[in-house]
Enzyme design. Structure first.
Site, PDB file in Angstrom:
ATOM      1  N   CYS A 224     109.564  35.597  35.048  1.00  0.00           N
ATOM      2  CA  CYS A 224     109.854  34.192  34.725  1.00  0.00           C
ATOM      3  C   CYS A 224     111.345  33.902  34.693  1.00  0.00           C
ATOM      4  O   CYS A 224     111.789  32.837  35.138  1.00  0.00           O
ATOM      5  CB  CYS A 224     109.210  33.821  33.398  1.00  0.00           C
ATOM      6  SG  CYS A 224     109.744  34.843  32.008  1.00  0.00           S
TER       7      CYS A 224
ATOM      8  N   HIS B 103     109.506  33.997  27.213  1.00  0.00           N
ATOM      9  CA  HIS B 103     109.328  33.336  28.506  1.00  0.00           C
ATOM     10  C   HIS B 103     110.531  32.454  28.795  1.00  0.00           C
ATOM     11  O   HIS B 103     111.100  31.848  27.882  1.00  0.00           O
ATOM     12  CB  HIS B 103     108.057  32.479  28.453  1.00  0.00           C
ATOM     13  CG  HIS B 103     107.596  31.940  29.772  1.00  0.00           C
ATOM     14  ND1 HIS B 103     107.430  32.725  30.896  1.00  0.00           N
ATOM     15  CD2 HIS B 103     107.252  30.678  30.157  1.00  0.00           C
ATOM     16  CE1 HIS B 103     106.992  31.977  31.897  1.00  0.00           C
ATOM     17  NE2 HIS B 103     106.895  30.727  31.474  1.00  0.00           N
TER      18      HIS B 103
ATOM     19  N   ASN C  67     107.527  24.968  34.664  1.00  0.00           N
ATOM     20  CA  ASN C  67     107.058  26.331  34.472  1.00  0.00           C
ATOM     21  C   ASN C  67     106.964  27.040  35.819  1.00  0.00           C
ATOM     22  O   ASN C  67     107.194  26.450  36.872  1.00  0.00           O
ATOM     23  CB  ASN C  67     105.699  26.315  33.757  1.00  0.00           C
ATOM     24  CG  ASN C  67     105.444  27.564  32.952  1.00  0.00           C
ATOM     25  OD1 ASN C  67     106.063  28.600  33.169  1.00  0.00           O
ATOM     26  ND2 ASN C  67     104.518  27.492  32.014  1.00  0.00           N
TER      27      ASN C  67
END
Length: 436
Positions: free
Chosen positions: A68, A356, A378
């Protein structure tokens, strides 16, 4: 106290007398905990409309990997590329940076192993627990960009191992723990440690090249933009970065909000053993209060730049609805349970840390310029959230966001001086050393 059978029997009786809990039991055992406790009203209160909205580009997908932080960093560049070169869509190769991060982390691990940490030292046990992993932090990404550049995804596409990294990590860590024993034995025998280390790194390189594919040293890339203009590049990955991104990453700093007693505000911090490129950029954070933290993020977006940020995404998260809010689930009305720990308490007692990284792509401001909700890009693909985008409430940002990356020129003189001062070194297992 000892838990006696009489005490447990009393708990049985108390539960049986609570008709509300019995009703909730039936709902939860059939439908699951969060599905049963979901608050529908939180959807209407957090509609995906923002007074400042920087992108509607299609989202990317890290799939079954922990990349991520790479996706978030490359997405900030990607928006710049799409806007400047007027392309329909474009992605930089996340597999390319993945390869070099794994390679450099392996060398980083070996360097720590041949240091002076004793076998019974908790720090060595910490290193051996996870020699390397997918996650990382912003400064580690900068170290990779500086040394290796970037390439388009079309030039170095995904492999099975980059999209689903469990097997790669399992066997690379197995190899590195074995290498640690070999290096320690070589030191005990007064052997040539660097020569042995070079042989071991060749094995690591071979393993990565087989699982991820050999990364290009030179390449050609051509594309047409929305105006049907043809563009072609021939050169190295570093030359490609300089020509098509061209951002001086030394002008960006990591800012954190860690309200624990051991981390005074307006001071800089680093974390022992945290890094990837030996001799590369040091991982370093400036700790500021949350109001200032948010103002810095807003200022960067108002200047037209999205913001890389790190958070604890699993907390109060409704993945299907794309909501990060403090009122997504109602435990109090259903279970008579309240979660009242402060942000500092959650950090100190192991309940929360950064898990994250994503991109702040917009914000909704009230008449006074204060944030009310945030647009989050995201990297879980278009089927998560609302075409891949999430809405974070301002309260959720306060409680579960820990890190942003902003331009140095947004800092005050005092903040910049604090950032550039010698950082306090945190222990390896400090929550601010968590990898996104």
């Amino acid at each position: 106290m000892t838990v006696t059978s009489d005490f447990t029997q009393k708990l049985y009786e108390n539960f049986a007398e609570n008709t509300k809990l019995r009703a909730v039991e039936n709902a939860v055992t059939k439908n699951g905990l969060l599905s049963s406790l979901e608050v529908r009203g939180s959807h209407a209160a957090n509609l995906p409309e923002f007074s400042l909205d920087l992108t509607k580009d299609p989202v990317t997908n890290q799939k079954q990997s922990g990349r991520c932080w790479m996706f978030a960093a490359l997405n900030t560049f990607r928006h710049k590329f799409i806007n400047e070169f007027k392309t329909e869509d474009f992605e930089f190769s996340q597999a390319y940076t993945f390869f070099w991060d794994k390679y450099e982390k392996s060398n980083w691990f070996m360097e720590q192993i041949i240091g002076d940490v004793a076998m019974d030292d908790r720090r060595l046990k910490f290193l051996l627990q996870t020699p390397q992993q997918d996650g990382g932090q912003w400064d580690m990404m900068v170290a990779i960009f500086d040394k290796y550049g970037i390439v388009p995804k079309a030039v170095y596409p995904e492999s099975q191992a980059s999209s689903s990294s469990r097997e790669l990590n399992q066997y690379l860590n197995k190899l590195l723990r074995q290498d640690a024993e070999i290096l320690r034995y070589t030191i005990e025998q007064d052997g040539d440690v660097q020569a042995v280390k070079e042989e071991l790194l060749q094995e690591v390189f071979n393993f990565l090249a087989v699982t991820l594919g050999l990364p290009p040293q030179n390449f050609e890339f051509a594309f047409r933009n929305k105006d049907n203009e043809y563009k072609k590049f021939v050169g190295t990955p570093k030359e490609f970065y300089n020509e098509y991104v061209g951002i001086d990453l030394n002008n960006y700093v990591s800012v954190i909000n860690a309200p624990t007693a051991d981390k005074p505000y307006n001071k800089s911090y680093t974390v022992e053993f945290l890094g990837n490129v030996v001799g590369g950029k040091e991982v370093k954070h400036l700790n500021v209060e949350m109001d200032r933290f948010k103002k810095l993020a807003i200022a960067q977006m108002q200047a037209g730049e999205t913001v890389w940020f790190g958070c604890d995404v699993g907390q109060e998260s409704n993945r299907s609805a794309g909501l990060l809010t403090m009122d997504s689930y109602d435990f109090k009305s259903s279970l008579d349970i309240e979660f009242t720990q402060s942000k500092a308490g959650r950090l100190d007692y192991g309940e929360s840390l950064m898990t994250h990284a994503m991109v702040l792509a917009g914000v909704d401001l009230d008449a006074d310029g204060n944030s009310t909700k945030w647009k989050v890009e995201n990297s879980w693909g278009k089927d998560a959230g609302q075409k891949g985008y999430f809405v974070a409430s301002d309260e959720w940002m306060d409680e579960y966001t820990y890190q942003i990356v902003v331009r140095k020129d947004l800092l005050s003189e005092e903040e910049l001086a604090a950032y550039e001062a010698k950082p306090q070194v945190l222990l390896p297992w400090d929550p601010m050393g968590a990898l996104a």
